[in-house]
Design a protein around this motif. Structure first.
Motif, PDB file in Angstrom:
ATOM      1  N   ASP A   3      19.518  33.248   4.810  1.00  0.00           N
ATOM      2  CA  ASP A   3      19.235  33.183   3.375  1.00  0.00           C
ATOM      3  C   ASP A   3      18.415  31.944   3.046  1.00  0.00           C
ATOM      4  O   ASP A   3      17.526  31.979   2.196  1.00  0.00           O
ATOM      5  CB  ASP A   3      20.540  33.134   2.572  1.00  0.00           C
ATOM      6  CG  ASP A   3      21.288  34.451   2.564  1.00  0.00           C
ATOM      7  OD1 ASP A   3      20.624  35.505   2.649  1.00  0.00           O
ATOM      8  OD2 ASP A   3      22.533  34.433   2.480  1.00  0.00           O
ATOM      9  N   LYS A  18      17.980  42.778   2.557  1.00  0.00           N
ATOM     10  CA  LYS A  18      19.077  42.057   3.207  1.00  0.00           C
ATOM     11  C   LYS A  18      20.377  42.200   2.421  1.00  0.00           C
ATOM     12  O   LYS A  18      21.439  42.470   2.988  1.00  0.00           O
ATOM     13  CB  LYS A  18      18.709  40.593   3.357  1.00  0.00           C
ATOM     14  CG  LYS A  18      19.732  39.798   4.104  1.00  0.00           C
ATOM     15  CD  LYS A  18      19.270  38.388   4.308  1.00  0.00           C
ATOM     16  CE  LYS A  18      20.383  37.649   5.013  1.00  0.00           C
ATOM     17  NZ  LYS A  18      20.107  36.260   5.149  1.00  0.00           N
ATOM     18  N   ASP A  19      20.316  42.011   1.098  1.00  0.00           N
ATOM     19  CA  ASP A  19      21.515  42.104   0.261  1.00  0.00           C
ATOM     20  C   ASP A  19      22.125  43.496   0.279  1.00  0.00           C
ATOM     21  O   ASP A  19      23.343  43.646   0.153  1.00  0.00           O
ATOM     22  CB  ASP A  19      21.199  41.703  -1.180  1.00  0.00           C
ATOM     23  CG  ASP A  19      20.948  40.214  -1.331  1.00  0.00           C
ATOM     24  OD1 ASP A  19      21.224  39.450  -0.371  1.00  0.00           O
ATOM     25  OD2 ASP A  19      20.448  39.798  -2.400  1.00  0.00           O
ATOM     26  N   ASN A  20      21.298  44.521   0.428  1.00  0.00           N
ATOM     27  CA  ASN A  20      21.801  45.896   0.454  1.00  0.00           C
ATOM     28  C   ASN A  20      22.068  46.395   1.871  1.00  0.00           C
ATOM     29  O   ASN A  20      22.357  47.571   2.063  1.00  0.00           O
ATOM     30  CB  ASN A  20      20.815  46.822  -0.264  1.00  0.00           C
ATOM     31  CG  ASN A  20      20.844  46.592  -1.758  1.00  0.00           C
ATOM     32  OD1 ASN A  20      21.849  46.825  -2.398  1.00  0.00           O
ATOM     33  ND2 ASN A  20      19.754  46.083  -2.293  1.00  0.00           N
ATOM     34  N   THR A  64      14.720  40.104   0.435  1.00  0.00           N
ATOM     35  CA  THR A  64      16.034  39.698  -0.066  1.00  0.00           C
ATOM     36  C   THR A  64      16.840  40.914  -0.522  1.00  0.00           C
ATOM     37  O   THR A  64      18.035  41.019  -0.244  1.00  0.00           O
ATOM     38  CB  THR A  64      15.866  38.694  -1.234  1.00  0.00           C
ATOM     39  OG1 THR A  64      15.089  37.585  -0.779  1.00  0.00           O
ATOM     40  CG2 THR A  64      17.196  38.209  -1.747  1.00  0.00           C
TER      41      THR A  64
END
Length: 166
Positions: free
Chosen positions: A40, A113-115, A110
């Motif tokens: 991150d 990555k978050d999902n 992002t």
């Protein structure tokens, strides 16, 4: 470009510099891009760096584009200098486009990555390659700005030298 140690002159011109930068960026992206998927901080760092670069470049374009920055002299000299400045501003605008593109792909990365979207390693490689490319394209910028400032100072000294003493 006045600086003899300019990066672009070392490898043979603007297009050669862009091509070499692109090849390096692709190699770096393919080799290390998968690491972005686990970090991150790296994605946030890319956002921070290119946001700052875009802001600085907009400020530089505003200063360079100021009509009061034209070289003194007759109208033809002014017109030639204005044309040269417009070309530089156009190149900087292309660089800002690259910065915005990088910010968009990092935002998409992002979200991916978050999902926890599977099979997206190729996208992180592309993000790393595009980010590396943008950074490499930015390397000559300080030298370009230094050359512009040197040109203006030289012209001002020449102008003062030709003025009658008071």
């Amino acid at each position: 470009m006045a600086a003899s140690w300019d990066i672009r002159s070392m490898i043979g011109g603007r297009w050669a510099f862009i091509a070499v930068s692109l090849l390096i960026a692709i190699a770096v992206g393919v080799r290390f891009g998968h690491m972005l998927a686990q970090s991150d901080a790296a994605l946030q760092g890319i956002i921070d760096v290119f946001s700052i670069l875009a802001g600085v470049l907009v400020a530089v374009m505003s200063i360079i584009g100021d009509p009061s920055m034209l070289l003194t002299g007759n109208w033809r000299l002014g017109q030639e200098h204005a044309t040269e400045i417009q070309k530089k501003i156009a190149r900087y605008a292309h660089l800002i486009f690259v910065y915005v593109l990088i910010l968009i792909v990092v935002l998409i990365a992002t979200i991916i990555k978050d999902n926890k979207i599977a099979d997206a390693e190729w996208f992180f490689q592309a993000v790393f390659a595009i980010s590396t490319f943008g950074l490499l394209l930015s390397l000559p910028l300080p030298y370009t700005l230094m050359a512009i400032q040197k040109e203006r100072m030289t012209e001002e000294i020449r102008r003062r030298k030709n003025q009658p003493s008071q």
